[in-house]
Design an enzyme around this catalytic site. Structure first.
Site, PDB file in Angstrom:
ATOM      1  N   ASP A  48       0.642  -1.222  -0.050  1.00 53.79           N
ATOM      2  CA  ASP A  48      -0.001   0.001  -0.046  1.00 53.79           C
ATOM      3  C   ASP A  48       0.848   1.081   0.029  1.00 53.79           C
ATOM      4  O   ASP A  48       0.334   2.488   0.741  1.00 53.79           O
ATOM      5  CB  ASP A  48      -0.964   0.098   1.122  1.00 53.79           C
ATOM      6  N   HIS A  68      -3.703  -1.970  -6.441  1.00 54.54           N
ATOM      7  CA  HIS A  68      -3.229  -0.808  -6.938  1.00 54.54           C
ATOM      8  C   HIS A  68      -4.086   0.388  -7.322  1.00 54.54           C
ATOM      9  O   HIS A  68      -4.905   0.211  -8.112  1.00 54.54           O
ATOM     10  CB  HIS A  68      -2.085  -0.809  -7.902  1.00 54.54           C
TER      11      HIS A  68
END
Length: 482
Positions: free
Chosen positions: A71, A99
């Site tokens: 992340d 993503h």
């Protein structure tokens, strides 16, 4: 007589044989002749003192990897570099990755598709190291298409060696988490771990199986179901319905499937090709190097590029590590710099720190350069990108974790044992905050001096330079330093 005795008798007999000397002389003579030939063939290099030349590869890939627990904003860098890429690749993981990319105000969420597929001129490769959930792939592509992603079917290439994630893998993922009780790992329950387990047990089913003799595929599928039902008696699978579904998928993906190992190596023969490899998850979730067992089930560090795409190590060029300006992680596991206080809540709220895949809130804390030095050691980053610097705009002071201590002694390396990691004390340095908006900055010199100091001090502690600094979500909210 024992086998050992027989062996020793043979040895003694060999040393007693009288004709060994002439044979030894003959061997030495051959070696001398070979050495003379080698010297004659290389006399120019030897006389001139030249080193033997190494053959340089025609092309090298650029690799983008997460340097923390995921992340970090890898999709943003991939999107930036993919605007000029010819080929963008995924090499590991499955749709447990997430993503987020923002283009012209539109937010795309990618899980299996390489996020660089947004570039309409790029071919996107899902390599052999990726595990593919076909229902999830088509659902993701359909959502992206509605937002403006065009021509993905013509530009997506899927490895025939990639393993399939079935719905039953996802069910088993959830069942295994329940069985662990309070010791659950916090997986995304996307079936990735059970699929990789099937692969390692040599029970996995690959895409080439799906596109081959369907009766053989069906038999393998039934066998896999039976094995899982023996260990999970409450697992229900409508076998015939699943087989019909996959017969339809087979025809849908057939035009996209090829030998991606051959494809990649052909592409690497062309020096003009710009090839990017997009890492999923992050190094601290790597099955070998991460905070085991609170990790993913694949190698999401630099080694996974070679094994997940079938490319030689000498074809790896730049390795870019993506670093969030603070630290986050999803699920359970050690997190030395975690802030279970107002600081952590501010980072969560300002950074919108909720999982792209699960929606779970992320745990938040200060930047950890012990961890980052460790991931740099593994991957050999040639450059870094610092993302979400703007999230720190509101703090009066900002801390950076620089050392781990145990019983008052500095730990020389990152601990492998989870209990040891949870027990470390962190030594911090404190830097002044800048208390102003950085989201409009587009040059490093535009940043407040305190923000510049934060970037420079961090790269000094890690031992690798920040090539880019991110100050917002949009495509242009990034500073290029060199």
């Amino acid at each position: 007589m024992t086998l050992a005795d027989a062996f020793m008798d043979e040895v003694n007999f060999t040393f007693a044989v009288s004709d060994q000397k002439p044979r030894e002389t003959h061997i030495k003579s051959n070696m001398a002749e070979e050495q003379k030939t080698y010297q004659n063939n290389n006399s120019h290099s030897i006389m001139s003192g030249e080193k033997r030349r190494r053959t340089e590869p025609a092309n090298k890939v650029s690799v983008i990897l997460g340097a923390q627990w995921g992340d970090e904003g890898k999709g943003k860098l991939v999107d930036l570099l993919a605007t000029e890429a010819d080929v963008v690749c995924r090499c590991a993981g499955g749709n447990n990755a997430g993503h987020t990319v923002v283009v012209d105000g539109t937010m795309y969420d990618f899980h299996l598709l390489p996020s660089g597929i947004i570039n309409p001129k790029a071919q996107a490769v899902i390599g052999n190291g990726v595990v593919v959930h076909l229902p999830g792939l088509f659902e993701e592509a359909e959502k992206a298409s509605k937002k403006g992603l065009n021509g993905w079917k013509e530009r997506l290439i899927i490895s025939d060696r990639a393993h399939l994630v079935f719905d039953m893998h996802q069910v088993i993922d959830g069942l295994q988490e329940e069985e662990k009780g309070k010791k659950f790992l916090g997986t995304t329950k996307k079936g990735v771990g059970p699929c990789y387990s099937s692969k390692a047990s040599r029970l996995g089913i690959r895409i080439c199986d799906l596109l081959g003799d369907f009766e053989v595929f069906a038999e393998k599928f039934r066998t896999l179901v039976n094995i899982y039902q023996r260990t999970h008696s409450n697992l229900e699978v409508k076998i015939e319905d699943e087989l019909q579904k996959y017969k339809n998928y087979a025809e849908s993906i057939r035009p996209m499937v090829c030998d991606t190992i051959y494809f990649m190596n052909q592409a690497l023969q062309d020096p003009s090709k710009n090839i990017i490899v997009e890492g999923a998850n992050a190094t601290m979730l790597d099955i070998d190097f991460g905070t085991y067992p609170f990790v993913t089930s694949s190698n999401c560090s630099i080694g996974g590029v070679c094994t997940g795409l079938g490319i030689p190590a000498h074809n790896i060029g730049d390795v870019f590590g993506v670093v969030k300006a603070y630290t986050t992680r999803v699920g359970t596991g050690g997190f030395p710099t975690e802030q279970k206080n107002d600081i952590g809540k501010t980072l969560l709220d300002r950074g919108h720190e909720y999982g792209t895949t699960t929606g779970r809130p992320r745990r938040c804390g200060w930047l950890d350069t012990v961890l980052l030095s460790y991931t740099h050691m593994i991957n050999g980053f040639t450059g870094l990108v610092l993302t979400k610097l703007d999230i720190l705009d509101v703090f009066d002071e900002i801390k950076i974790g620089v050392k781990y201590l145990k019983d008052g002694k500095i730990l020389p390396s990152f601990p492998a044992n989870q209990d040891a990691l949870m027990d470390v004390e962190v030594e911090y340095i404190t830097l002044p905050g800048w208390k102003c908006d950085t989201s409009k900055c587009r040059k490093f010199e535009d940043l407040p001096p305190q923000a510049q100091q934060y970037v420079l001090k961090t790269e000094e502690l890690i031992g690798a330079p920040f090539k880019w600094v991110g100050v917002g979500q949009s495509r242009d909210s990034i500073i290029t330093r060199f």
